[in-house]
Design a protein around this motif. Structure first.
Motif, PDB file in Angstrom:
ATOM      1  N   LEU A   1       2.766  -5.037   7.997  1.00  0.00           N
ATOM      2  CA  LEU A   1       3.619  -6.152   7.594  1.00  0.00           C
ATOM      3  C   LEU A   1       3.277  -7.409   8.380  1.00  0.00           C
ATOM      4  CD1 LEU A   1       6.088  -6.985   5.851  1.00  0.00           C
ATOM      5  CD2 LEU A   1       7.531  -6.316   7.771  1.00  0.00           C
TER       6      LEU A   1
ATOM      7  N   GLY B   1       3.425  -1.320  -3.226  1.00  0.00           N
ATOM      8  CA  GLY B   1       4.395  -1.356  -2.138  1.00  0.00           C
ATOM      9  C   GLY B   1       3.923  -2.112  -0.916  1.00  0.00           C
ATOM     10  N   ALA B   2       2.660  -2.574  -0.907  1.00  0.00           N
ATOM     11  CA  ALA B   2       2.153  -3.340   0.230  1.00  0.00           C
ATOM     12  C   ALA B   2       2.953  -4.638   0.382  1.00  0.00           C
ATOM     13  CB  ALA B   2       0.668  -3.658   0.033  1.00  0.00           C
ATOM     14  N   PRO B   3       3.117  -5.144   1.606  1.00  0.00           N
ATOM     15  CA  PRO B   3       3.898  -6.368   1.797  1.00  0.00           C
ATOM     16  C   PRO B   3       3.229  -7.584   1.161  1.00  0.00           C
ATOM     17  CG  PRO B   3       2.786  -5.750   3.830  1.00  0.00           C
ATOM     18  CD  PRO B   3       2.596  -4.610   2.881  1.00  0.00           C
TER      19      PRO B   3
ATOM     20  N   SER C   1       7.463  -6.569  -2.052  1.00  0.00           N
ATOM     21  CA  SER C   1       6.515  -5.458  -2.097  1.00  0.00           C
ATOM     22  C   SER C   1       5.690  -5.575  -3.371  1.00  0.00           C
ATOM     23  CB  SER C   1       7.257  -4.119  -2.080  1.00  0.00           C
ATOM     24  OG  SER C   1       8.031  -3.998  -0.905  1.00  0.00           O
TER      25      SER C   1
ATOM     26  N   GLU D   1       3.352   0.808   9.587  1.00  0.00           N
ATOM     27  CA  GLU D   1       3.867  -0.033   8.498  1.00  0.00           C
ATOM     28  C   GLU D   1       4.270  -1.402   9.019  1.00  0.00           C
ATOM     29  OE1 GLU D   1       7.014   2.271   6.863  1.00  0.00           O
ATOM     30  OE2 GLU D   1       5.676   3.653   5.776  1.00  0.00           O
TER      31      GLU D   1
ATOM     32  N   ARG E   1       3.996  -4.932  -6.733  1.00  0.00           N
ATOM     33  CA  ARG E   1       4.128  -4.058  -7.887  1.00  0.00           C
ATOM     34  C   ARG E   1       2.747  -3.475  -8.214  1.00  0.00           C
ATOM     35  NH1 ARG E   1       6.138  -7.840 -12.430  1.00  0.00           N
ATOM     36  NH2 ARG E   1       4.252  -8.882 -11.684  1.00  0.00           N
TER      37      ARG E   1
END
Length: 257
Positions: free
Chosen positions: A64, A204-206, A190, A60, A192
């Motif tokens: 990021l 939730g991906a950066p 994050s 993760e 939507r």
């Protein structure tokens, strides 16, 4: 891939997942090419002798930092180098003119969300035209945007607009105003669900969220909230762009005042 175990080092005071991230980062440089799919979590955890929870934390963090991408139906792949994306032109300009590279994908009229209404320094119930736009570079979606224009900013807007002419008409009326200036804020966030779908990412991906307020006639005439993929983009600013660092507590104080 080999079977190298993650070596324990007493001198390392950092969390285990952070040390693993460094080791993985070196492996990405030496063993993988851009676009290559990583082995599954079970195999990676076994190789480095760590729990899968520790591995996930490291992956993760690498996502990021833009080294990895999670793709629907594909898995985790090595990301290409970040591309420079200009946030705005050197000279202030309304959306839709100058070197604007956004494409309109829809428009609707509704009440502004509470968080957006606060950006206009107004209470709830503000009617706005909401224009959704997207930005594509090298055939890849890099950003999505919601442009909010209060009805009072475009009083000359014709009635009974067709869906196809709604957004162009709003932008045209907005551009009739004398732009007095703009300000921007950049935050890490994050994705939507709706934004993630447009950006071909997982929820939730950066992402990097750029909020721009446009001023005319002494008030906020429009607000744009642009969501950029943090895994592929590094934002660049023009000569007039400035970066202001505001502590979170100060932001809350300003919003409350």
């Amino acid at each position: 891939m080999g079977t190298t175990q993650l070596e324990a080092t007493q001198d390392v005071q950092e969390p285990k997942y952070w040390h693993l991230k460094t080791v993985l980062n070196d492996a990405l440089d030496s063993e993988f090419s851009v676009g290559e799919i990583l082995p599954n979590e079970r195999d990676l955890a076994a190789r480095f002798g760590v729990a899968r929870a520790t591995l996930r934390q490291a992956l993760e963090q690498l996502e990021l930092e833009g080294r990895l991408q999670r793709r629907r139906g594909v898995g985790t792949t090595v990301a290409p180098p970040r591309m420079g994306v200009a946030v705005g032109p050197v000279d202030n300009a309304w959306p839709g003119i100058g070197n604007d590279t956004w494409r309109t994908v829809g428009c609707a009229e509704a009440v502004a969300p509470a968080a957006v209404a606060r950006l206009f320094d107004s209470g709830a119930g503000v009617p706005v035209h909401t224009i959704r736009r997207e930005r594509v570079m090298n055939g890849q979606p890099v950003a999505t945007e919601l442009l909010y224009v209060p009805a009072e900013s475009v009083p000359g807007l014709p009635g009974l607009l067709s869906p196809a002419s709604h957004a162009p008409a709003v932008l045209r009326e907005l551009q009739r105003l004398d732009l007095e200036g703009e300000d921007r804020a950049v935050e890490l966030g994050s994705a939507r669900a709706e934004d993630a779908k447009q950006l071909d990412r997982l929820p939730g991906a950066p992402v990097l969220v750029v909020t721009t307020r446009y001023f005319a006639a002494g008030q906020v005439a429009a607000v744009a909230i642009s969501t950029y993929r943090a895994d592929t983009c590094r934002l660049t600013f023009g000569d007039t762009g400035t970066v202001e660092v505001t502590p979170h507590e100060e932001q809350e104080r300003r919003q409350a005042s």
